[in-house]
Design an enzyme around this catalytic site. Structure first.
Site, mmCIF file in Angstrom:
data_model
loop_
_atom_site.group_PDB
_atom_site.id
_atom_site.type_symbol
_atom_site.label_atom_id
_atom_site.label_comp_id
_atom_site.label_asym_id
_atom_site.label_seq_id
_atom_site.Cartn_x
_atom_site.Cartn_y
_atom_site.Cartn_z
ATOM 1 N N SER A 44 -9.077 -9.299 21.601
ATOM 2 C CA SER A 44 -10.064 -10.341 21.854
ATOM 3 C C SER A 44 -10.183 -10.582 23.367
ATOM 4 O O SER A 44 -10.481 -9.652 24.114
ATOM 5 C CB SER A 44 -9.713 -11.610 21.083
ATOM 6 O OG SER A 44 -10.796 -12.507 21.069
ATOM 7 N N GLN A 45 -9.896 -11.798 23.855
ATOM 8 C CA GLN A 45 -9.902 -11.995 25.305
ATOM 9 C C GLN A 45 -8.932 -11.039 25.983
ATOM 10 O O GLN A 45 -9.232 -10.457 27.035
ATOM 11 C CB GLN A 45 -9.531 -13.430 25.659
ATOM 12 C CG GLN A 45 -9.402 -13.681 27.167
ATOM 13 C CD GLN A 45 -8.906 -15.069 27.485
ATOM 14 O OE1 GLN A 45 -9.663 -15.913 27.914
ATOM 15 N NE2 GLN A 45 -7.618 -15.320 27.274
ATOM 16 N N HIS A 99 -12.347 -11.045 12.712
ATOM 17 C CA HIS A 99 -11.766 -11.032 14.048
ATOM 18 C C HIS A 99 -10.262 -10.779 14.061
ATOM 19 O O HIS A 99 -9.672 -10.592 15.116
ATOM 20 C CB HIS A 99 -12.100 -12.341 14.775
ATOM 21 C CG HIS A 99 -11.925 -12.281 16.252
ATOM 22 N ND1 HIS A 99 -12.564 -11.344 17.046
ATOM 23 C CD2 HIS A 99 -11.168 -13.018 17.105
ATOM 24 C CE1 HIS A 99 -12.232 -11.510 18.305
ATOM 25 N NE2 HIS A 99 -11.373 -12.515 18.371
ATOM 26 N N TYR A 150 -7.977 -15.901 23.617
ATOM 27 C CA TYR A 150 -8.638 -17.076 24.186
ATOM 28 C C TYR A 150 -7.896 -18.358 23.832
ATOM 29 O O TYR A 150 -7.618 -18.631 22.664
ATOM 30 C CB TYR A 150 -10.060 -17.141 23.657
ATOM 31 C CG TYR A 150 -11.007 -18.036 24.424
ATOM 32 C CD1 TYR A 150 -11.511 -17.649 25.658
ATOM 33 C CD2 TYR A 150 -11.425 -19.253 23.897
ATOM 34 C CE1 TYR A 150 -12.400 -18.449 26.352
ATOM 35 C CE2 TYR A 150 -12.324 -20.051 24.569
ATOM 36 C CZ TYR A 150 -12.811 -19.647 25.797
ATOM 37 O OH TYR A 150 -13.702 -20.437 26.485
ATOM 38 N N ASP A 166 -16.721 -8.635 12.095
ATOM 39 C CA ASP A 166 -16.276 -9.607 13.105
ATOM 40 C C ASP A 166 -17.466 -10.423 13.619
ATOM 41 O O ASP A 166 -18.337 -9.892 14.304
ATOM 42 C CB ASP A 166 -15.610 -8.861 14.264
ATOM 43 C CG ASP A 166 -14.923 -9.793 15.252
ATOM 44 O OD1 ASP A 166 -15.224 -11.005 15.264
ATOM 45 O OD2 ASP A 166 -14.088 -9.305 16.033
#
Length: 337
Positions: free
Chosen positions: A182-183, A298, A92, A268
């Site tokens: 993640s993203q 994360h 992100y 996370d």
């Protein structure tokens, strides 16, 4: 941070009822068809960087609505044979960075394509499409309708990136994998659900999964963007979550066929483990693995997890090669026939 989610044994059984629109498949089939019909040129140009062991090129391909999207195309220098490819999607707010920051997969003998994420802060690719008012960030851009939502464009870019890669000189089109964290993990999961020609998917602590739980569970960004938006637009809750149901990684996972390696940090707070397991447990492929990191947030497994990713990809390439050889074995007639 202390553990805040379900115990690990419950995570492995977690199978929530995630909203799925009746026209999910039609919506995405039409979206991808329109993007392909929009046309556009795929170009590959050399990049002037002082690398000797890795060749660096810039790939530009037509994404959503034919918009030009940039990527790096990296490969080991001096290798003329067709190579398996890893298409990587990014976290992100990030961008593709510089070629010298992305050497690991090419150094291991793979072609490596790093796709920019349109419109994000560190990207070199613009997002020319406007949207209704949104809170800062990308998660609420165009959230009023599925057709205008930001991630419709991003996920389509991901599919079109694989289209472009499969047509590149020097790529083994039967050996294309997707990867991201993640993203980037959420994008990889969406692409794995939207096409059935991938050799593997490497999905680390994916964002954009089980929105209903994530938005109500964590106060961390980026999911908090949706909470802030709904705190202002109090009458739009149903419409917002209806839009998000078209982009939920759990629904893409239920359609995926590529062997997959997932990972998650069990502490996370950004992408809660239960949201990641919701996608993993729904993932439809017969070959899938989950790696957990008990005391990580994360960052997940970090660089130490990459050897396992590379090993998993090598396993899937070898399995696909064995299947190809088996198909090529002629069927002999029985004696006397």
């Amino acid at each position: 941070m202390t553990r805040f989610d379900l115990p690990v044994e419950e995570l492995h059984r977690f199978g929530p009822d995630v909203a799925e629109p009746d026209d999910f498949d039609r919506f995405w089939a039409q979206t991808i068809a329109e993007a392909r019909d929009a046309g556009g040129r795929v170009t590959v140009t050399d990049v002037d960087v002082p690398l000797r062991a890795v060749e660096a090129r810039e790939l530009t391909f037509p994404g959503f609505a034919g918009d030009p999207v940039r990527a790096w195309y990296l490969r080991p220098a001096g290798v003329a044979t067709d190579l398996p490819a890893v298409v990587e999607f990014l976290g992100y707010g990030g961008g593709r960075g510089m070629p010298q920051q992305r050497l690991t997969w090419a150094a291991a003998g793979f072609a490596h394509i790093v796709m920019d994420t349109r419109g994000q802060a560190a990207a070199d690719t613009a997002d020319p499409h406007g949207s209704d008012p949104s809170v800062p960030g990308f998660l609420t851009r165009g959230i009023g309708e599925p057709a205008t939502y930001y991630y419709r464009r991003v996920f389509t870019d991901g599919v079109r990136c694989v289209d472009a890669v499969r047509g590149l000189e020097g790529i083994d089109r039967s050996a294309v994998a997707v990867a991201g964290g993640s993203q980037g993990g959420g994008i990889a999961l969406a692409v794995a659900g939207l096409r059935h020609d991938l050799v593997a998917a490497i999905v680390d602590y994916p964002f954009l999964c089980h929105f209903r739980r994530a938005v109500g569970m964590t106060g961390r960004e980026p999911y908090q963007e949706v909470a802030r938006y709904l705190a202002i637009h109090r009458d739009r809750t149903d419409a917002v979550f209806r839009t998000l149901s078209y982009f939920d990684g759990v629904n893409f996972a239920a359609r995926a066929t590529a062997p997959a390696l997932f990972s998650v940090g069990l502490q996370d707070p950004v992408c809660p483990p239960s949201t990641v397991f919701a996608a993993y447990n729904a993932y439809a492929a017969s070959v899938k693995e989950m790696v957990t990191f008990e005391f990580n947030e994360h960052e997940g497994g970090g660089a130490g997890h990459w050897p396992r990713q590379a090993g998993f990809l090598e396993e899937q390439l070898a399995s696909a090669a064995r299947a190809d050889r088996k198909r090529d074995i002629p069927v002999l007639a029985a004696p006397g026939q």
